[in-house]
Design a protein around this motif. Structure first.
Motif, PDB file in Angstrom:
ATOM      1  N   LEU A   1       1.017  -1.077  -0.014  1.00 30.45           N
ATOM      2  CA  LEU A   1      -0.065   0.036  -0.038  1.00 30.45           C
ATOM      3  C   LEU A   1       0.850   1.403  -0.043  1.00 30.45           C
ATOM      4  CD1 LEU A   1      -2.770  -1.114   2.609  1.00 30.45           C
ATOM      5  CD2 LEU A   1      -2.920  -0.751   0.041  1.00 30.45           C
TER       6      LEU A   1
ATOM      7  N   ILE B   1       1.790   2.084  -3.466  1.00 24.45           N
ATOM      8  CA  ILE B   1       0.731   2.547  -4.135  1.00 24.45           C
ATOM      9  C   ILE B   1       0.344   4.035  -3.725  1.00 24.45           C
ATOM     10  CG2 ILE B   1      -1.900   2.594  -4.608  1.00 24.45           C
ATOM     11  CD1 ILE B   1      -1.712  -0.327  -4.207  1.00 24.45           C
ATOM     12  N   LYS B   2       0.794   4.450  -2.604  1.00 21.68           N
ATOM     13  CA  LYS B   2       0.568   5.591  -2.211  1.00 21.68           C
ATOM     14  C   LYS B   2       1.626   6.597  -2.853  1.00 21.68           C
ATOM     15  CE  LYS B   2      -0.133   6.449   2.094  1.00 21.68           C
ATOM     16  NZ  LYS B   2      -0.052   6.209   3.794  1.00 21.68           N
TER      17      LYS B   2
ATOM     18  N   THR C   1       0.421   7.053  -6.705  1.00 19.67           N
ATOM     19  CA  THR C   1      -0.624   8.044  -6.708  1.00 19.67           C
ATOM     20  C   THR C   1      -0.955   9.413  -5.615  1.00 19.67           C
ATOM     21  OG1 THR C   1      -1.841   6.743  -5.026  1.00 19.67           O
ATOM     22  CG2 THR C   1      -2.113   5.944  -7.246  1.00 19.67           C
TER      23      THR C   1
ATOM     24  N   GLN D   1       5.661  -2.314  -8.775  1.00 18.55           N
ATOM     25  CA  GLN D   1       4.636  -2.931  -8.020  1.00 18.55           C
ATOM     26  C   GLN D   1       4.396  -4.340  -8.582  1.00 18.55           C
ATOM     27  OE1 GLN D   1       0.996  -0.745  -8.953  1.00 18.55           O
ATOM     28  NE2 GLN D   1      -0.257  -2.023  -7.723  1.00 18.55           N
TER      29      GLN D   1
ATOM     30  N   SER E   1      -7.629  -2.655   1.851  1.00 18.10           N
ATOM     31  CA  SER E   1      -8.033  -2.115   0.600  1.00 18.10           C
ATOM     32  C   SER E   1      -9.137  -2.679  -0.394  1.00 18.10           C
ATOM     33  CB  SER E   1      -7.061  -1.834  -0.250  1.00 18.10           C
ATOM     34  OG  SER E   1      -6.747  -3.075  -1.150  1.00 18.10           O
TER      35      SER E   1
ATOM     36  N   ILE F   1      -1.382  -0.743 -10.739  1.00 21.23           N
ATOM     37  CA  ILE F   1      -2.665  -0.012 -10.166  1.00 21.23           C
ATOM     38  C   ILE F   1      -3.434   0.657 -11.574  1.00 21.23           C
ATOM     39  CG2 ILE F   1      -1.395   2.192 -10.011  1.00 21.23           C
ATOM     40  CD1 ILE F   1      -4.262   1.267  -7.890  1.00 21.23           C
TER      41      ILE F   1
ATOM     42  N   PRO G   1      -6.806   7.369  -2.758  1.00 19.86           N
ATOM     43  CA  PRO G   1      -5.943   6.171  -2.602  1.00 19.86           C
ATOM     44  C   PRO G   1      -5.255   6.028  -1.322  1.00 19.86           C
ATOM     45  CG  PRO G   1      -5.317   7.642  -4.535  1.00 19.86           C
ATOM     46  CD  PRO G   1      -6.243   8.082  -3.711  1.00 19.86           C
ATOM     47  N   PRO G   2      -4.723   5.030  -0.732  1.00 17.28           N
ATOM     48  CA  PRO G   2      -4.535   3.703  -1.408  1.00 17.28           C
ATOM     49  C   PRO G   2      -5.523   2.592  -1.111  1.00 17.28           C
ATOM     50  CG  PRO G   2      -3.102   4.093   0.241  1.00 17.28           C
ATOM     51  CD  PRO G   2      -3.851   5.156   0.400  1.00 17.28           C
TER      52      PRO G   2
ATOM     53  N   TYR H   1      -8.815   2.947  -1.487  1.00 20.72           N
ATOM     54  CA  TYR H   1     -10.089   3.506  -2.579  1.00 20.72           C
ATOM     55  C   TYR H   1     -11.159   2.934  -1.632  1.00 20.72           C
ATOM     56  CZ  TYR H   1      -6.283   4.216  -5.708  1.00 20.72           C
ATOM     57  OH  TYR H   1      -5.280   4.489  -6.405  1.00 20.72           O
TER      58      TYR H   1
END
Length: 615
Positions: A176, A179-180, A183, A259, A277, A286, A491-492, A494
């Motif tokens: 996560l 992803i942060k 995004t 990723q 998530s 992603i 995010p992350p 959603y």
């Protein structure tokens, strides 16, 4: 602009987090990386706590006549943020409530449906004050905020009392965090003034590398993953400048491959868990079509395709309206990307107009609230409301059913789609489900931008790529229109839809603006923070769905971007005390505005697969 911030919520959250841990956060059998993560947390927290003390000292020296003191305070805030990023993944995952002390957005958030106000605190609210025109005027509150940070940071190790996590949880936390980075961090989401997002990303990826090291040392080495981690860190280190950072190159060359490799590594370890998530961790990255599954927003069943086919037919069905002349496509035309090209749609009587603009329907279902003011939570509720609304479809539900039941084809189609309701399959719940199923299919993700990220380097031109880098960087568009859907889905995790107060005017003459009278979400939740707040829509296919904003006030995207460039309504001198958009100008050059629009044009999907025939 800045109010006294209550500490009650924060302190109680910290106590609650500690209590939950003491009472029994349990672990699984495996613990390869937990001991290492805890030790790293203690070491990095010591550095964070030390820098928090420095921050308190720095803000205590602010003076109206001492510019150097302001610069020192900003620099110390940046240092403190960088240290926090080393433990952010651990805090956000395992101690979520306590982490809100440090990096909450600099605006009041409302915890619905309980209507509890969560006041801003920590780094972001301090940043806003330190970059105010007169930061020394906020010295008292800055000292309070810094004191809260330093005192709580000194006690963070207490959170570890009785702590037992699992390897699966730990690996999800770094998943996560990456992803942060992709995004949020590279967009400047939580440090728009400091512009430290690239340097912070380096800290975050470094933390991920440290977490993974014990697993690799235990015979689970991944040569390619290790190589990509090193390359990603090197790229971030070599390109720290926020405004010039090449996000397209970073994503395609480093972050998205990382990723993918991280996901495969976790899968190979048989340690993949999803406790936090709404993402599909089996997706490649992603930006993959299956990264955010429709099942997170809609009840997907075995007959989903049959429901969608039925919904596609119902979308053009005049029997849903009170005069048997209107249908969904009356305001959401397929030849205009499911919008209608009007400021606000023509009402049922054919003479007047409804209150708000009809947005395009592509990706509309991928939100946790519907309508501009978010007054309903899903597509089904929205469909029922629109059909019954006297200004829109003016359809009496019982009359609608009676008309549909006369059609033998509909009776068969409803029964196939809803076989569990043999007695009377034609009803409002089923009709709404069918239409919702069709709308959830309107998410092709096949634009030039999507093709580019999938590996086709010729899909976007140089102007569009420059526009993407601006959109996700200097222009700060990506800090509200979040990737990958570029809407308000945050995010992350959603799991939440965001609302913003932009100060949208009633006209488009920036020299003589008029205030818009639409109260937005305030009409549904009458609290001051929702005055003129609206849901953040997607900008995918925006190039095809003019005019723009909830009232259709702007005729083209250049005008929209320039509105943001000027700092929204407040930046253009409208009275907008609750505006969440920064009122500071972005200082975009005319060619940069053009490039951002070019990027948004690259988000236009091909609709060959989703536009149906009316029959």
């Amino acid at each position: 602009m800045f109010r006294n911030r209550t500490k009650i919520f924060i302190c109680s959250a910290l106590w609650l987090t500690c209590l939950c841990i003491v009472l029994g956060l349990k672990t699984g059998e495996s613990s390869i990386g937990i001991t290492n993560a805890i030790q790293a947390f203690k070491v990095n927290n010591a550095a964070f706590a030390s820098s928090a003390i420095e921050l308190k000292e720095a803000v205590s020296l602010l003076s109206a006549k001492d510019t150097a003191a302001v610069l020192k305070a900003r620099s110390t805030l940046k240092k403190c943020r960088l240290n926090y990023k080393r433990i952010e993944f651990f805090m956000d995952y395992f101690f979520e409530s306590s982490s809100l002390i440090y990096n909450r957005p600099a605006k009041v958030e409302v915890d619905e449906p309980y209507m509890e106000y969560q006041e801003p605190s920590g780094f972001q609210v301090m940043e806003a004050m330190l970059f105010d025109d007169y930061p020394f005027l906020h010295q008292k509150e800055l000292i309070e905020q810094a004191g809260l940070l330093s005192s709580s940071a000194a006690d963070l190790d207490a959170l570890l009392y009785g702590f037992e996590g699992t390897d699966g949880q730990l690996l999800e936390s770094v998943r996560l965090e990456l992803i942060k980075v992709i995004t949020l961090s590279i967009t400047g989401y939580d440090a728009p003034e400091l512009k430290s997002g690239i340097e912070e990303s380096w800290q975050s990826v470094g933390a991920i590398q440290r977490v993974l090291q014990p697993y690799m040392e235990q015979g689970h080495a991944s040569t390619q993953l290790s190589k990509t981690l090193n390359q990603t860190l090197a790229y971030l280190k070599e390109h720290p400048d926020f405004d010039t950072f090449n996000r397209a190159e970073f994503l395609t060359g480093f972050a998205l491959p990382l990723q993918e490799e991280l996901g495969q590594f976790i899968t190979d370890l048989n340690l993949s868990v999803n406790q936090k998530s709404n993402l599909n961790y089996a997706a490649k990255n992603i930006f993959s079509k299956d990264a955010i599954p429709a099942s997170a927003f809609a009840n997907i069943s075995k007959t989903q395709s049959l429901k969608g086919a039925l919904g596609k037919k119902l979308f053009f069905e005049n029997a849903l309206s009170g005069n048997l002349k209107r249908n969904c496509s009356s305001c959401h035309r397929t030849d205009q990307y499911f919008s209608d090209g009007l400021k606000t749609s023509l009402a049922f009587d054919g003479k007047n107009f409804v209150q708000r603009n009809a947005p395009g329907l592509l990706y509309a279902g991928f939100q946790y609230a519907q309508f501009w003011d978010g007054r309903v939570k899903n597509l089904q509720e929205q469909i029922k409301t629109v059909i019954a609304n006297p200004l829109e479809m003016n359809g009496n539900h019982e009359v609608v059913f009676a008309n549909l039941r006369k059609n033998s084809q509909y009776k068969v189609a409803f029964l196939k789609a809803f076989p569990e309701s043999a007695d009377e399959p034609v009803n409002m719940d089923h009709l709404a489900d069918a239409l919702a199923a069709y709308l959830m299919e309107l998410a092709p993700l096949n634009s030039a931008f999507d093709q580019y990220l999938a590996g086709n380097k010729n899909a976007m031109n140089a102007q569009q790529l420059k526009g993407f880098n601006l959109f996700m960087g200097k222009a700060q568009c990506g800090s509200c229109h979040f990737a990958p859907l570029f809407n308000g889905l945050i995010p992350p995790l959603y799991k939440r839809t965001e609302y913003e107060v932009l100060g949208t005017p009633a006209n488009d003459d920036f020299e003589h603006l008029l205030s818009d009278k639409d109260t937005g979400r305030y009409g549904f939740f009458p609290i001051e923070y929702y005055q003129a707040a609206f849901k953040t829509p997607t900008v995918r296919n925006a190039a095809m769905t003019a005019p723009y904003m909830h009232n259709g006030v702007f005729k083209d995207l250049n005008k929209v971007v320039e509105f943001y460039n000027q700092g929204g309504g407040a930046g253009l001198h409208l009275d907008q005390p609750q505006q969440t958009l920064s009122a500071k100008p972005l200082h975009l050059l005319p060619e940069e505005v053009t490039q951002i629009v070019a990027f948004m044009e690259s988000l236009t999907d091909s609709l060959n697969l989703v536009i149906p025939s009316a029959k």
